[in-house]
Design an enzyme around this catalytic site. Structure first.
Site, short mmCIF file in Angstrom:
data_model
loop_
_atom_site.label_atom_id
_atom_site.label_comp_id
_atom_site.label_asym_id
_atom_site.label_seq_id
_atom_site.Cartn_x
_atom_site.Cartn_y
_atom_site.Cartn_z
N ASP A 95 3.78 3.41 6.89
CA ASP A 95 2.97 3.27 8.10
C ASP A 95 3.75 2.71 9.28
O ASP A 95 4.79 2.07 9.12
CB ASP A 95 1.79 2.33 7.84
CG ASP A 95 2.24 0.88 7.75
OD1 ASP A 95 3.13 0.59 6.93
OD2 ASP A 95 1.73 0.05 8.51
N LYS A 130 0.82 -1.20 0.00
CA LYS A 130 0.00 0.00 0.00
C LYS A 130 0.86 1.26 0.00
O LYS A 130 0.40 2.34 -0.31
CB LYS A 130 -0.88 0.04 1.28
CG LYS A 130 -1.69 -1.21 1.49
CD LYS A 130 -2.32 -1.17 2.94
CE LYS A 130 -2.93 -2.51 3.25
NZ LYS A 130 -3.35 -2.57 4.66
N GLY A 131 2.12 1.10 0.36
CA GLY A 131 2.96 2.25 0.64
C GLY A 131 3.18 3.20 -0.53
O GLY A 131 3.41 4.39 -0.34
N VAL A 165 11.01 5.11 9.44
CA VAL A 165 10.32 6.36 9.12
C VAL A 165 8.86 6.09 8.77
O VAL A 165 8.50 4.98 8.36
CB VAL A 165 11.00 7.09 7.94
CG1 VAL A 165 12.39 7.58 8.34
CG2 VAL A 165 11.07 6.23 6.69
N GLU A 179 7.99 2.28 -5.99
CA GLU A 179 8.03 1.85 -4.59
C GLU A 179 8.11 3.05 -3.66
O GLU A 179 8.57 4.13 -4.06
CB GLU A 179 9.28 0.98 -4.36
CG GLU A 179 9.03 -0.51 -4.44
CD GLU A 179 8.29 -1.06 -3.22
OE1 GLU A 179 7.71 -0.28 -2.44
OE2 GLU A 179 8.31 -2.29 -3.05
N ASP A 180 7.66 2.84 -2.43
CA ASP A 180 7.81 3.86 -1.40
C ASP A 180 9.23 3.85 -0.84
O ASP A 180 9.87 4.89 -0.72
CB ASP A 180 6.79 3.65 -0.27
CG ASP A 180 6.74 2.21 0.21
OD1 ASP A 180 7.44 1.34 -0.34
OD2 ASP A 180 5.97 1.93 1.16
N ARG A 182 0.19 6.88 7.34
CA ARG A 182 0.38 6.90 5.88
C ARG A 182 -0.01 8.25 5.30
O ARG A 182 0.51 8.67 4.28
CB ARG A 182 -0.46 5.81 5.20
CG ARG A 182 -0.04 4.38 5.50
CD ARG A 182 -0.77 3.42 4.56
NE ARG A 182 -0.67 2.04 5.00
CZ ARG A 182 0.35 1.21 4.72
NH1 ARG A 182 1.36 1.66 4.02
NH2 ARG A 182 0.34 -0.03 5.14
N ASP A 226 14.51 -1.09 1.49
CA ASP A 226 15.22 -1.30 2.75
C ASP A 226 16.30 -2.35 2.49
O ASP A 226 17.37 -2.02 1.99
CB ASP A 226 14.18 -1.75 3.79
CG ASP A 226 14.71 -1.76 5.21
OD1 ASP A 226 15.92 -1.81 5.39
OD2 ASP A 226 13.90 -1.76 6.16
N LYS A 232 17.27 3.12 1.77
CA LYS A 232 18.18 3.07 2.92
C LYS A 232 19.43 2.30 2.50
O LYS A 232 19.46 1.08 2.63
CB LYS A 232 17.51 2.35 4.10
CG LYS A 232 16.31 3.04 4.69
CD LYS A 232 15.76 2.18 5.83
CE LYS A 232 14.57 2.82 6.50
NZ LYS A 232 13.93 1.90 7.48
#
Ligand code: XMP
Ligand code: MG
Length: 184
Positions: free
Chosen positions: A163, A47-48, A157, A103-104, A169, A107, A135
């Site tokens: 979220d 959902k990001g 974050v 993508e949000d 969000r 990582d 990151k």
């Protein structure tokens, strides 16, 4: 958890709305130039990535199609394992398409590297990645990312689609949470 104002739970703002918007302008210009005269399918990862897809695609000067995918990473707790389950697959057929995965955050990169391999197996003309945040210090696998909004420190974050327990969000910026919010 949060009571009253959303901002009360934020320790510090990492990226302001203005910074995000300025960077989106730049990335959108790059994408519009790179994909001129190409048949682009933007794939948002739920959902990001909802906020990034909405704000990025509205800045593009080229026509695109949009589709959505939801994946879940198997693993204990919050750690990504790289073993991925598709919760919602694409509607679109990827044959001959230029796919831009949005993508949000990247990582470890494990989820995304699995996703890209999966999409490549479906016969697209190309697959590239755009992410708002990355990151670098958390990377476990090398993922070739064409468009990066911001490289950020290896801390948790929230906001701008990201979220904590499905909250935050809708923050219009990216920030870190006060420790007490984690139930400490
Ligand atoms: P990988 O496989 O790259 O997983 O480790 C990336 C996914 O992990 C989540 N993630 C975060 N979510 N704040 C969040 O709200 C963070 O700082 C963060 N770091 C990773 C996110 O779902 C992302 O798609
Ligand atoms: Mg995500």
């Amino acid at each position: 958890m949060s009571n009253g104002s959303l901002d009360n739970d934020i320790e510090h703002v990492l990226l302001s709305t203005d910074q995000i918007n300025a960077r989106l302008d730049e990335i959108a210009a790059d994408i519009s130039r790179d994909y001129a005269d190409k048949d682009v399918l933007v794939v948002g990862v739920l959902k990001g990535a909802v906020m990034v897809v909405a704000d990025l695609t509205r800045r593009l000067t080229i026509p695109v199609s949009m589709d959505w995918m939801a994946v879940s990473s198997y693993g204990s707790g919050t750690k990504s394992s790289g073993v991925v389950r598709i919760l919602k697959d694409l509607d679109a057929d990827l044959h001959g398409r230029h796919v831009l995965v949005v993508e949000d955050i990247i990582d470890s990169g494990l989820t995304l590297s699995w996703l890209v391999a999966n999409l490549r197996s479906r016969g697209p003309e190309s697959v590239e990645i755009a992410t708002m945040l990355r990151k670098p210090d958390a990377a476990k696998v090398e993922v070739d990312v064409r468009y990066v909004g911001f490289d950020i420190p290896n801390e948790f974050v929230v906001g701008y689609g990201l979220d904590y327990a499905e909250q935050y969000r809708n923050l219009p910026y990216v920030g870190t949470l006060k420790p007490e919010v984690y139930g400490g």
